[in-house]
Design a protein around this motif. Structure first.
Motif, PDB file in Angstrom:
ATOM      1  N   ASN A  42       0.829  -1.206   0.000  1.00  0.00           N
ATOM      2  CA  ASN A  42       0.000   0.000   0.000  1.00  0.00           C
ATOM      3  C   ASN A  42       0.865   1.258   0.000  1.00  0.00           C
ATOM      4  O   ASN A  42       2.042   1.227   0.357  1.00  0.00           O
ATOM      5  N   ASP A  43       0.240   2.368  -0.367  1.00  0.00           N
ATOM      6  CA  ASP A  43       0.926   3.657  -0.380  1.00  0.00           C
ATOM      7  C   ASP A  43       1.108   4.214   1.027  1.00  0.00           C
ATOM      8  O   ASP A  43       1.733   5.247   1.195  1.00  0.00           O
ATOM      9  N   GLY A  44       0.543   3.562   1.996  1.00  0.00           N
ATOM     10  CA  GLY A  44       0.641   3.984   3.397  1.00  0.00           C
ATOM     11  C   GLY A  44       0.254   2.813   4.276  1.00  0.00           C
ATOM     12  O   GLY A  44       0.294   1.659   3.857  1.00  0.00           O
ATOM     13  N   GLU A  46      -2.309   0.356   6.497  1.00  0.00           N
ATOM     14  CA  GLU A  46      -3.626  -0.208   6.222  1.00  0.00           C
ATOM     15  C   GLU A  46      -4.101  -1.003   7.438  1.00  0.00           C
ATOM     16  O   GLU A  46      -3.318  -1.734   8.048  1.00  0.00           O
ATOM     17  N   GLU A  98      -7.594   2.924   5.009  1.00  0.00           N
ATOM     18  CA  GLU A  98      -6.308   3.230   4.393  1.00  0.00           C
ATOM     19  C   GLU A  98      -6.316   4.631   3.798  1.00  0.00           C
ATOM     20  O   GLU A  98      -7.364   5.274   3.687  1.00  0.00           O
ATOM     21  N   LYS A  99      -5.139   5.073   3.380  1.00  0.00           N
ATOM     22  CA  LYS A  99      -4.995   6.370   2.729  1.00  0.00           C
ATOM     23  C   LYS A  99      -5.794   6.384   1.429  1.00  0.00           C
ATOM     24  O   LYS A  99      -5.775   5.410   0.677  1.00  0.00           O
ATOM     25  N   SER A 102      -5.050   4.550  -2.139  1.00  0.00           N
ATOM     26  CA  SER A 102      -4.055   3.493  -1.954  1.00  0.00           C
ATOM     27  C   SER A 102      -4.451   2.264  -2.746  1.00  0.00           C
ATOM     28  O   SER A 102      -5.622   2.032  -3.026  1.00  0.00           O
TER      29      SER A 102
END
Length: 103
Positions: A42-44, A46, A98-99, A102
């Motif tokens: 993920n981009d950040g 989770e 999550e962000k 993402s």
């Protein structure tokens, strides 16, 4: 105000989702699936909560693959950079926080 009965939610395709909330760029989505996702990072961070069914969560830490069977009420936290894949056992419903945007 909105009430969502997760056990009644289904989607037309695996990992189809219903948006629950977007709070300052953090999304909360209800997913239905009967198929595995794919290995991803993920981009950040989770948070993944099993609401119905069982999900095998596989993840890699320092190049070593691990597996954990998640049941109703179990929570999986993926820190930044955690490569993972979720594979339901039959049908499952999961809540994902999550962000926004993402993978």
């Amino acid at each position: 105000m909105k009430i969502t009965r997760s056990r009644d939610f289904t989607a037309e395709r695996a990992w189809g989702a219903q948006d629950i909330a977007n709070m300052n760029g953090i999304t909360t989505r209800l997913h239905w699936t009967d198929q595995p996702y794919r290995w991803h990072i993920n981009d950040g961070e989770e948070v993944f909560v099993v609401l119905d069914g069982q999900v095998e969560m596989r993840y890699r830490c320092e190049g070593v693959e691990h597996s954990q069977l998640l049941e109703v009420g179990d929570i999986f936290y993926a820190s930044v950079g955690t490569e993972h894949v979720a594979s339901p056992v039959g049908e499952a419903r999961v809540l994902v926080v999550e962000k926004e945007g993402s993978v």
